[in-house]
Design a protein around this motif. Sequence first.
Motif, mmCIF file in Angstrom:
data_model
loop_
_atom_site.group_PDB
_atom_site.id
_atom_site.type_symbol
_atom_site.label_atom_id
_atom_site.label_comp_id
_atom_site.label_asym_id
_atom_site.label_seq_id
_atom_site.Cartn_x
_atom_site.Cartn_y
_atom_site.Cartn_z
ATOM 1 N N SER A 197 10.263 -7.207 -12.613
ATOM 2 C CA SER A 197 9.556 -8.478 -12.734
ATOM 3 C C SER A 197 8.205 -8.229 -13.382
ATOM 4 O O SER A 197 7.884 -7.100 -13.757
ATOM 5 C CB SER A 197 9.382 -9.130 -11.354
ATOM 6 O OG SER A 197 8.546 -8.333 -10.538
ATOM 7 N N THR A 217 7.021 -4.562 -13.682
ATOM 8 C CA THR A 217 7.038 -3.864 -12.399
ATOM 9 C C THR A 217 8.482 -3.633 -11.972
ATOM 10 O O THR A 217 9.293 -4.545 -12.016
ATOM 11 C CB THR A 217 6.287 -4.685 -11.333
ATOM 12 O OG1 THR A 217 4.938 -4.851 -11.745
ATOM 13 C CG2 THR A 217 6.330 -4.004 -9.978
ATOM 14 N N LYS A 235 -0.297 -2.957 -5.892
ATOM 15 C CA LYS A 235 -0.108 -2.404 -7.239
ATOM 16 C C LYS A 235 -1.284 -2.780 -8.147
ATOM 17 O O LYS A 235 -1.750 -1.948 -8.942
ATOM 18 C CB LYS A 235 1.192 -2.884 -7.873
ATOM 19 C CG LYS A 235 1.320 -2.310 -9.289
ATOM 20 C CD LYS A 235 2.578 -2.629 -10.008
ATOM 21 C CE LYS A 235 2.530 -2.003 -11.407
ATOM 22 N NZ LYS A 235 3.726 -2.276 -12.208
ATOM 23 N N THR A 236 -1.766 -4.008 -8.024
ATOM 24 C CA THR A 236 -2.901 -4.438 -8.828
ATOM 25 C C THR A 236 -4.123 -3.583 -8.536
ATOM 26 O O THR A 236 -4.879 -3.206 -9.447
ATOM 27 C CB THR A 236 -3.204 -5.918 -8.564
ATOM 28 O OG1 THR A 236 -2.030 -6.695 -8.838
ATOM 29 C CG2 THR A 236 -4.336 -6.402 -9.449
ATOM 30 N N ARG A 261 -3.136 -7.457 -4.372
ATOM 31 C CA ARG A 261 -1.857 -6.778 -4.194
ATOM 32 C C ARG A 261 -2.024 -5.291 -4.461
ATOM 33 O O ARG A 261 -2.790 -4.890 -5.330
ATOM 34 C CB ARG A 261 -0.813 -7.387 -5.127
ATOM 35 C CG ARG A 261 -0.498 -8.843 -4.802
ATOM 36 C CD ARG A 261 0.286 -9.508 -5.905
ATOM 37 N NE ARG A 261 0.659 -10.867 -5.555
ATOM 38 C CZ ARG A 261 1.262 -11.712 -6.368
ATOM 39 N NH1 ARG A 261 1.545 -11.325 -7.614
ATOM 40 N NH2 ARG A 261 1.569 -12.928 -5.972
ATOM 41 N N LEU A 315 4.088 -8.483 -12.872
ATOM 42 C CA LEU A 315 3.029 -8.574 -11.876
ATOM 43 C C LEU A 315 1.705 -8.303 -12.582
ATOM 44 O O LEU A 315 1.519 -7.217 -13.139
ATOM 45 C CB LEU A 315 3.258 -7.573 -10.744
ATOM 46 C CG LEU A 315 2.231 -7.567 -9.608
ATOM 47 C CD1 LEU A 315 2.210 -8.918 -8.908
ATOM 48 C CD2 LEU A 315 2.553 -6.463 -8.610
ATOM 49 N N HIS A 371 6.205 -2.358 -0.906
ATOM 50 C CA HIS A 371 6.456 -3.397 -1.895
ATOM 51 C C HIS A 371 5.205 -3.588 -2.747
ATOM 52 O O HIS A 371 4.084 -3.612 -2.223
ATOM 53 C CB HIS A 371 6.817 -4.706 -1.192
ATOM 54 C CG HIS A 371 7.455 -5.712 -2.091
ATOM 55 N ND1 HIS A 371 6.724 -6.539 -2.924
ATOM 56 C CD2 HIS A 371 8.760 -6.018 -2.308
ATOM 57 C CE1 HIS A 371 7.555 -7.319 -3.602
ATOM 58 N NE2 HIS A 371 8.796 -7.023 -3.249
ATOM 59 N N PRO A 372 5.350 -3.737 -4.058
ATOM 60 C CA PRO A 372 4.166 -3.816 -4.934
ATOM 61 C C PRO A 372 3.279 -5.027 -4.692
ATOM 62 O O PRO A 372 2.106 -5.014 -5.085
ATOM 63 C CB PRO A 372 4.764 -3.832 -6.347
ATOM 64 C CG PRO A 372 6.191 -4.215 -6.171
ATOM 65 C CD PRO A 372 6.606 -3.706 -4.841
ATOM 66 N N THR A 373 3.809 -6.080 -4.043
ATOM 67 C CA THR A 373 3.004 -7.280 -3.844
ATOM 68 C C THR A 373 2.305 -7.325 -2.488
ATOM 69 O O THR A 373 1.573 -8.287 -2.216
ATOM 70 C CB THR A 373 3.861 -8.551 -3.994
ATOM 71 O OG1 THR A 373 4.858 -8.573 -2.966
ATOM 72 C CG2 THR A 373 4.525 -8.601 -5.361
ATOM 73 N N CYS A 374 2.490 -6.322 -1.640
ATOM 74 C CA CYS A 374 1.802 -6.359 -0.352
ATOM 75 C C CYS A 374 0.298 -6.226 -0.562
ATOM 76 O O CYS A 374 -0.157 -5.626 -1.541
ATOM 77 C CB CYS A 374 2.328 -5.285 0.588
ATOM 78 S SG CYS A 374 1.959 -3.585 0.100
ATOM 79 N N ARG A 375 -0.484 -6.792 0.323
ATOM 80 C CA ARG A 375 -1.933 -6.784 0.204
ATOM 81 C C ARG A 375 -2.492 -5.409 0.561
ATOM 82 O O ARG A 375 -2.162 -4.843 1.601
ATOM 83 C CB ARG A 375 -2.553 -7.842 1.118
ATOM 84 C CG ARG A 375 -2.169 -9.267 0.763
ATOM 85 C CD ARG A 375 -2.865 -9.716 -0.515
ATOM 86 N NE ARG A 375 -2.418 -11.050 -0.914
ATOM 87 C CZ ARG A 375 -2.824 -11.658 -2.019
ATOM 88 N NH1 ARG A 375 -3.671 -11.050 -2.834
ATOM 89 N NH2 ARG A 375 -2.386 -12.858 -2.337
ATOM 90 N N GLU A 420 10.234 -6.515 0.995
ATOM 91 C CA GLU A 420 9.070 -7.392 0.988
ATOM 92 C C GLU A 420 8.496 -7.480 2.395
ATOM 93 O O GLU A 420 9.247 -7.587 3.370
ATOM 94 C CB GLU A 420 9.433 -8.766 0.479
ATOM 95 C CG GLU A 420 8.253 -9.578 0.031
ATOM 96 C CD GLU A 420 8.655 -10.758 -0.831
ATOM 97 O OE1 GLU A 420 7.748 -11.495 -1.259
ATOM 98 O OE2 GLU A 420 9.863 -10.926 -1.082
#
Length: 263
Positions: free
Chosen positions: A245, A252, A157-158, A155, A247, A184-188, A261
Amino acid sequence: MPELPDVEGFRRLFASCATGRVVQRVDVRDTGVLHGVSARQLRDALEGRRFTEAERHGKWLLARTGDGPTVLLHFGMTGLLVCAHPDEVTDAHDRVLFTVAGGRQLRYRDQRKLQGLWLADDDSAVARLLDRQGPDALAVDRAGFEAVLRARRGRVKTVLTDQSALAGLGNLLADEILWRAGLHPTCRASDLSERERRRLYALMRRTLRSAVTAGRVPPRDSWLTGHRDDPVLACPRCGGPLRRSRLAGRTTVWCPRCQPEGS
């Protein structure tokens, strides 16, 4: 938690307080912040030597002594540097004191002691200590930045907060940069388009320059950072509700309207 702008501020403080000055005394008040070196070894290595320059890589500060050893400092979650007069009362969390010529004392202060100080005898030892660090977020060029994103399937953000991928960004900066970029922070990371990667790089640079000038990630009204702890979370750009949330173990904050998303 100190991030790149904070550590750049510490670098400037070090330069004004200690660079060019001979180390007259090293007082280790808490050996719990020393890694791979004893208090006596640190004293013997530094006393009588001159601090010649201070460098930063990511969240690391490198205090060099010419052709002598280098002190590497990491500030964890609560660390900082203070420049004081040797006669000033010390803080309970002052762990190591460097008294230098000219009546100045540099103090490594840290409440939680999650990181600390290392001593490297030469450049190869410095390189070994920084071996797992990615390119510095403020120094990396666009090609290098895009290469990091293309190579990572995690992701976004990661990836941004992974110090082995990109050194210097922490939780606040990553959220701020992604909010500005509308991602979005969870997008790849590897799924981002070339246009998205270029926009993310440009906004990272812009955000870092502003934060470095401020000496921290500033909680301004126009920034996401200025509202992430508000009782009612509202986006400073669109006015919509912010989401909070976890993450990868980090709090996050993002805006579902500005960062949909799938973006």
